[in-house]
Design an enzyme around this catalytic site. Structure first.
Site, PDB file in Angstrom:
ATOM      1  N   ASN A 110      29.758  11.110 -12.843  1.00 35.22           N
ATOM      2  CA  ASN A 110      29.794  12.149 -11.632  1.00 35.22           C
ATOM      3  C   ASN A 110      31.015  12.902 -11.842  1.00 35.22           C
ATOM      4  O   ASN A 110      32.124  12.189 -12.345  1.00 35.22           O
ATOM      5  CB  ASN A 110      29.792  11.199 -10.278  1.00 35.22           C
ATOM      6  CG  ASN A 110      29.768  12.133  -9.258  1.00 35.22           C
ATOM      7  OD1 ASN A 110      29.210  13.185  -8.962  1.00 35.22           O
ATOM      8  ND2 ASN A 110      30.780  11.894  -8.000  1.00 35.22           N
ATOM      9  N   HIS A 112      34.300  14.560  -9.227  1.00 32.10           N
ATOM     10  CA  HIS A 112      34.347  14.666  -7.844  1.00 32.10           C
ATOM     11  C   HIS A 112      35.939  15.599  -7.980  1.00 32.10           C
ATOM     12  O   HIS A 112      36.564  15.341  -8.787  1.00 32.10           O
ATOM     13  CB  HIS A 112      34.784  13.186  -7.564  1.00 32.10           C
ATOM     14  CG  HIS A 112      35.128  13.208  -6.049  1.00 32.10           C
ATOM     15  ND1 HIS A 112      34.484  13.573  -5.119  1.00 32.10           N
ATOM     16  CD2 HIS A 112      36.638  12.831  -5.555  1.00 32.10           C
ATOM     17  CE1 HIS A 112      35.027  13.466  -3.893  1.00 32.10           C
ATOM     18  NE2 HIS A 112      36.439  13.137  -4.079  1.00 32.10           N
ATOM     19  N   SER A 139      38.372  14.210 -10.992  1.00 27.82           N
ATOM     20  CA  SER A 139      37.956  13.261 -11.994  1.00 27.82           C
ATOM     21  C   SER A 139      36.425  13.279 -12.416  1.00 27.82           C
ATOM     22  O   SER A 139      35.530  13.558 -11.671  1.00 27.82           O
ATOM     23  CB  SER A 139      38.217  12.079 -10.943  1.00 27.82           C
ATOM     24  OG  SER A 139      39.520  11.949 -10.349  1.00 27.82           O
ATOM     25  N   ASP A 148      31.882   8.006  -5.216  1.00 28.64           N
ATOM     26  CA  ASP A 148      33.072   8.223  -5.637  1.00 28.64           C
ATOM     27  C   ASP A 148      33.972   7.010  -6.345  1.00 28.64           C
ATOM     28  O   ASP A 148      35.174   7.564  -6.145  1.00 28.64           O
ATOM     29  CB  ASP A 148      33.816   9.313  -4.840  1.00 28.64           C
ATOM     30  CG  ASP A 148      32.907  10.651  -4.188  1.00 28.64           C
ATOM     31  OD1 ASP A 148      32.263  10.814  -5.142  1.00 28.64           O
ATOM     32  OD2 ASP A 148      33.024  11.139  -3.130  1.00 28.64           O
TER      33      ASP A 148
END
Ligand code: GRF
Length: 219
Positions: A110, A112, A139, A148
């Protein structure tokens, strides 16, 4: 060159990070290719990036499912039918159940827009500005159950200017995101890094773990 890893990208909206991943895969030495793009939102503008690049895409609209597990089972089935080995969330705005997260454990990334573990969740840039932080960033991390959270692959630092509002700051961070996500994906897909004890380490030892801080034209 060895075989390219097959990537599935999950989006919900604009898709600019998808665009940057697609561009990266056009480089001959990139260790990954995008096999499928899934959007939960039928109107996501980001679907156009896939169409333009001739990449298969699929709308799996969460609203047509009565529960989250069924929606996720449909996503996993489509990803696996496409031979996807690694999933990249790129502005994907649905919370994921433990079952989906565990199924793709250490195989799902992911991005973020903050320097995690600071500023998890939404409205990061507004909160950074409210706090008067002078540095922020973005990140890329492996996905875990909590939003997250998860082993961090790479981060980019971005300055906060006194003249910034959420819009200008978000644009500067987004520019870094577009450099960071391909960089992190390259590290993971090429096997240069791996998860060990819930930290990302270089495959040749911890010293190889990356800290990525692009220099940006901020004038
Ligand atoms: C990015 O800021 C990303 O970090 C966050 O959502 C935004 C998605 O932007 N998770 P886009 O759809 O990739 O343009």
């Amino acid at each position: 060159m060895s075989r390219r890893q097959r990537i599935g990208v999950l989006i919900s909206g604009r898709g600019s990070n998808l665009g940057s991943l697609i561009s990266a895969t056009h480089s001959i030495n990139f260790p990954a290719e995008i096999s499928l793009v899934i959007s939960n939102n039928p109107n996501a503008p980001g679907l156009a990036f896939a169409a333009r690049a001739g990449i298969a895409s699929k709308v799996i609209n969460h609203r047509t499912f009565t529960n989250r597990p069924d929606f996720e089972t449909a996503m996993t089935a489509s990803l696996e039918n496409a031979g996807v080995e690694l999933v990249c969330n790129a502005g994907f705005m649905r919370l994921l159940t433990a079952k989906f997260v565990e199924h793709w454990r250490n195989r799902q990334l992911n991005i973020h827009p903050s320097l995690l573990p600071a500023y998890r969740g939404l409205h990061t840039h507004e909160r950074v500005l409210k706090d008067g932080a002078r540095v922020t960033g973005c990140s890329v991390h492996f996905v875990r159950q909590n939003m997250d959270e998860g082993p961090i692959v790479a981060q980019a630092a971005v300055p906060v200017l006194s003249s910034d509002d959420a819009e200008t700051l978000s644009a500067r961070v987004l520019k870094a995101e577009h450099q960071l996500y391909p960089h992190a994906l390259r590290l993971v897909a090429s096997g240069q890094v791996r998860v060990e004890g819930e930290k990302v380490v270089g495959s040749n030892g911890p010293a190889a773990a990356p800290l990525f801080s692009p220099s940006l034209d901020i004038s």
